[in-house]
Design a protein around this motif. Structure first.
Motif, PDB file in Angstrom:
ATOM      1  N   LYS A 270       1.254  -1.243   0.417  1.00  0.00           N
ATOM      2  CA  LYS A 270       0.109  -0.073   0.324  1.00  0.00           C
ATOM      3  C   LYS A 270       0.762   1.111  -0.282  1.00  0.00           C
ATOM      4  CE  LYS A 270      -2.157   2.705   3.326  1.00  0.00           C
ATOM      5  NZ  LYS A 270      -2.541   1.805   4.585  1.00  0.00           N
ATOM      6  N   VAL A 271       0.976   2.071  -1.108  1.00  0.00           N
ATOM      7  CA  VAL A 271       1.859   3.226  -0.768  1.00  0.00           C
ATOM      8  C   VAL A 271       0.972   4.556  -1.495  1.00  0.00           C
ATOM      9  CG1 VAL A 271       3.308   4.063  -2.747  1.00  0.00           C
ATOM     10  CG2 VAL A 271       3.134   1.625  -1.636  1.00  0.00           C
ATOM     11  N   THR A 272       0.916   5.609  -0.710  1.00  0.00           N
ATOM     12  CA  THR A 272      -0.068   6.830  -1.159  1.00  0.00           C
ATOM     13  C   THR A 272       1.516   7.442  -1.908  1.00  0.00           C
ATOM     14  OG1 THR A 272       1.561   7.625   1.377  1.00  0.00           O
ATOM     15  CG2 THR A 272      -0.531   6.983   1.065  1.00  0.00           C
ATOM     16  N   GLY A 273       0.881   8.701  -2.780  1.00  0.00           N
ATOM     17  CA  GLY A 273       1.333   9.851  -4.286  1.00  0.00           C
ATOM     18  C   GLY A 273       0.254  10.533  -4.682  1.00  0.00           C
ATOM     19  N   ARG A 274       1.292  10.793  -5.906  1.00  0.00           N
ATOM     20  CA  ARG A 274       0.614  12.295  -6.260  1.00  0.00           C
ATOM     21  C   ARG A 274       0.960  11.584  -7.656  1.00  0.00           C
ATOM     22  NH1 ARG A 274      -0.308  17.123  -4.803  1.00  0.00           N
ATOM     23  NH2 ARG A 274       0.916  16.395  -2.916  1.00  0.00           N
ATOM     24  N   VAL A 275      -0.038  11.566  -8.357  1.00  0.00           N
ATOM     25  CA  VAL A 275      -0.304  11.708 -10.163  1.00  0.00           C
ATOM     26  C   VAL A 275       0.544  12.322 -10.716  1.00  0.00           C
ATOM     27  CG1 VAL A 275      -1.655  10.920 -12.217  1.00  0.00           C
ATOM     28  CG2 VAL A 275      -2.308  10.003 -10.129  1.00  0.00           C
ATOM     29  N   THR A 276       2.038  11.961 -11.137  1.00  0.00           N
ATOM     30  CA  THR A 276       2.301  12.944 -11.991  1.00  0.00           C
ATOM     31  C   THR A 276       2.402  13.522 -13.886  1.00  0.00           C
ATOM     32  OG1 THR A 276       3.863  11.183 -12.747  1.00  0.00           O
ATOM     33  CG2 THR A 276       4.679  12.430 -10.038  1.00  0.00           C
ATOM     34  N   GLY A 277       1.801  12.688 -13.552  1.00  0.00           N
ATOM     35  CA  GLY A 277       1.002  12.027 -15.457  1.00  0.00           C
ATOM     36  C   GLY A 277      -0.497  11.644 -15.766  1.00  0.00           C
ATOM     37  N   GLU A 278      -0.315  12.654 -17.222  1.00  0.00           N
ATOM     38  CA  GLU A 278      -2.017  11.530 -17.596  1.00  0.00           C
ATOM     39  C   GLU A 278      -2.181  10.603 -17.631  1.00  0.00           C
ATOM     40  OE1 GLU A 278      -4.734  13.331 -19.003  1.00  0.00           O
ATOM     41  OE2 GLU A 278      -4.371  15.506 -18.217  1.00  0.00           O
ATOM     42  N   PRO A 279      -2.809   8.975 -17.554  1.00  0.00           N
ATOM     43  CA  PRO A 279      -2.289   7.978 -17.650  1.00  0.00           C
ATOM     44  C   PRO A 279      -2.515   7.379 -18.669  1.00  0.00           C
ATOM     45  CG  PRO A 279      -4.352   8.844 -16.215  1.00  0.00           C
ATOM     46  CD  PRO A 279      -3.732   9.967 -16.217  1.00  0.00           C
ATOM     47  N   TYR A 280      -1.624   6.473 -19.907  1.00  0.00           N
ATOM     48  CA  TYR A 280      -1.943   6.176 -20.839  1.00  0.00           C
ATOM     49  C   TYR A 280      -2.636   4.788 -21.386  1.00  0.00           C
ATOM     50  CZ  TYR A 280       2.718   4.920 -19.056  1.00  0.00           C
ATOM     51  OH  TYR A 280       3.473   4.730 -18.874  1.00  0.00           O
ATOM     52  N   ASP A 281      -2.851   4.010 -22.236  1.00  0.00           N
ATOM     53  CA  ASP A 281      -2.681   2.943 -22.998  1.00  0.00           C
ATOM     54  C   ASP A 281      -1.817   2.269 -23.395  1.00  0.00           C
ATOM     55  OD1 ASP A 281      -6.483   2.486 -22.662  1.00  0.00           O
ATOM     56  OD2 ASP A 281      -5.554   4.143 -21.743  1.00  0.00           O
ATOM     57  N   ILE A 282      -2.077   1.033 -23.462  1.00  0.00           N
ATOM     58  CA  ILE A 282      -0.886   0.633 -24.292  1.00  0.00           C
ATOM     59  C   ILE A 282      -1.541  -0.967 -25.691  1.00  0.00           C
ATOM     60  CG2 ILE A 282       1.251   1.127 -23.360  1.00  0.00           C
ATOM     61  CD1 ILE A 282       1.152  -1.816 -22.298  1.00  0.00           C
ATOM     62  N   GLU A 283      -1.084  -1.058 -25.833  1.00  0.00           N
ATOM     63  CA  GLU A 283      -1.413  -2.360 -26.803  1.00  0.00           C
ATOM     64  C   GLU A 283      -2.282  -3.238 -25.909  1.00  0.00           C
ATOM     65  OE1 GLU A 283      -1.081  -5.591 -30.394  1.00  0.00           O
ATOM     66  OE2 GLU A 283       0.996  -3.843 -30.031  1.00  0.00           O
ATOM     67  N   GLY A 284      -3.175  -3.675 -25.768  1.00  0.00           N
ATOM     68  CA  GLY A 284      -3.911  -5.022 -25.568  1.00  0.00           C
ATOM     69  C   GLY A 284      -5.322  -4.405 -23.714  1.00  0.00           C
ATOM     70  N   GLY A 285      -4.907  -2.973 -24.048  1.00  0.00           N
ATOM     71  CA  GLY A 285      -5.876  -2.450 -23.073  1.00  0.00           C
ATOM     72  C   GLY A 285      -5.058  -2.221 -21.844  1.00  0.00           C
ATOM     73  N   HIS A 286      -4.388  -2.466 -21.844  1.00  0.00           N
ATOM     74  CA  HIS A 286      -3.421  -1.629 -20.187  1.00  0.00           C
ATOM     75  C   HIS A 286      -3.569  -0.633 -20.334  1.00  0.00           C
ATOM     76  CE1 HIS A 286      -3.132  -6.357 -20.949  1.00  0.00           C
ATOM     77  NE2 HIS A 286      -1.968  -5.882 -21.550  1.00  0.00           N
TER      78      HIS A 286
END
Length: 422
Positions: A270-286
């Motif tokens: 369990k880790v706390t943090g701050r999002v640093t960039g936009e989420p992104y998709d890769i091939e396969g839907g991940h």
């Protein structure tokens, strides 16, 4: 004498199940040697261990018998007859632990659930306490056997496992899918994680050639027997209820409470943090994103099997404060659930709104600002507006079809703002 029997690594990807083999042993004990006290225990260990078979579960049970040697002989006979010893990756181990000694194995069991434990450590304990044991081939199952005996269950659930007739092993299971959803509709949350409503799947029935027909998860014996009466399947040969650490998060290392210098692969955190960039998709839907933590920048992933959970992850934005739960593999946390602690304010640039008619202006031409055709009002530049976020603070989890055995579902967690896929 009262003796704890711990057993592990008797199955393989081609068949068998340690819970089934343990059930056969308990039946032999009851008919020939003495009695089994209470329910047996199914203890799930570190889910990231690369050499696990399936769910990395070990079994222990307490017996009252007159002679330990007779007990060991019966156990050995059952293991030799039913364990998948011929499989190169199957290395069974069995331990026989006195009732009082079991308490001394607690710390070892806790490490086996959270950390990577080597066989030498198990052999050291066996030698230190002169623990009678059975070791087959490499004997890697001795790790799980000791852990299953020593595990302290401050939290637990129950699982009723029904087993197929031997002639059915390896064939397609016969069951009425609708009856499982009807059962869940009536009994949830006293029973849980047996179906996935959002993805229309029954998730308590395995698709492997093992002896298990189904494993019903629940909070009470009464609820499990009610569920048993409601579902419709092929006849079962035998059944057993196990006390288990399923759905407890016992594999999670809480980095806010435990002092560690860094995150390691093959552990769960369990880790706390701050999002640093936009989420992104890769091939396969991940879907991937990064968070800034006291351990540095950490990559997190919501893989394709997590289905609609990925849509929550896609809506994260830089500056969001989050608490992530999951296993570290390839320097990436594979998400099991997430708590959005605080949403960042996100602004977007848009055409200004006419002060007279309230409609949005249009461009007056390159470098000429904006105008309202109707009211003839003008503005020189775009304006920043606060974006309305479609997600809220609180907990989100992967659906039951993607949930690990040990991961605690939100329905079993206290607190408000639990966004449950149901």
């Amino acid at each position: 004498m009262r003796v704890w029997v711990g057993i592990d690594d008797t199955d393989s990807s081609r068949g068998m199940c340690t819970t089934y083999l343990a059930t056969l042993i308990m039946e032999r004990v009851e008919s020939e040697l003495g009695r089994v006290e209470g329910f047996p225990r199914l203890i799930r260990l570190n889910p990231t261990i690369p050499y696990k078979t399936r769910g990395n579960g070990a079994v222990s049970f307490l017996v009252d018998v007159e002679d330990r040697e007779d007990l060991m002989e019966v156990v050995n006979e059952v293991v030799l007859e039913h364990a998948m010893i011929e499989d190169e990756n199957t290395d069974p181990g069995v331990v026989f632990v006195d009732d009082d000694l079991a308490l001394k194995l607690k710390s070892f069991a806790d490490r086996a659930m959270k950390d990577v434990v080597m066989l030498d450590e198990a052999l050291f304990l066996i030698g230190k306490y002169f623990i009678p044991h059975l070791k087959y081939k490499k004997g890697r199952g001795l790790i799980g056997a000791l852990a299953a005996v020593g595990a302290e269950l401050n939290d637990h659930t129950l699982e009723l496992i029904a087993y197929r007739y031997p002639e059915k092993f390896g064939t397609e299971r016969e069951y009425d899918e609708e009856s499982f959803f009807d059962m869940d509709f009536e009994l949830y949350p006293l029973t849980f994680d047996n179906v996935d409503w959002c993805n229309e799947k029954v998730v308590c029935i395995p698709n492997t050639p093992c002896p298990v027909l189904y494993g019903l998860r629940g909070e009470s014996v009464e609820a499990l027997y009610d569920a048993l009466d409601m579902i419709r399947t092929e006849p079962y040969d035998r059944k057993m209820i196990f006390i288990t650490n399923h759905a407890t998060d016992m594999h999670i290392i809480d980095t806010d409470r435990i002092s560690i210098t860094g995150l390691e692969n093959y552990r769960s955190y369990k880790v706390t943090g701050r999002v640093t960039g936009e989420p992104y998709d890769i091939e396969g839907g991940h879907v991937f994103f990064e968070i800034d933590t006291r351990f540095g920048e950490i990559k997190c992933a919501a893989f394709e099997p997590t289905k609609q959970f990925r849509n929550i992850i896609r809506q994260l934005r830089p500056g969001d404060e989050v608490e992530v739960y999951g296993s570290m593999k390839k320097d990436t946390i594979n998400l099991e659930k997430i708590r959005i602690v605080k949403l960042a304010k996100v602004y977007v640039e848009r055409n200004p709104i006419c002060a007279i008619c309230g409609k949005r202006m249009e461009s007056a031409g390159k470098g000429q600002g904006f105008r309202c055709r109707k009211c003839k009002t003008r503005a020189s530049r775009k304006v920043k507006e606060l974006l309305s976020r479609e997600i809220e603070t609180g907990f989100y989890e992967v659906p039951p079809s993607a949930r690990r055995h040990l991961s605690r579902p939100l329905i079993r967690m206290d607190g408000d703002k639990r966004h449950i896929f149901r």
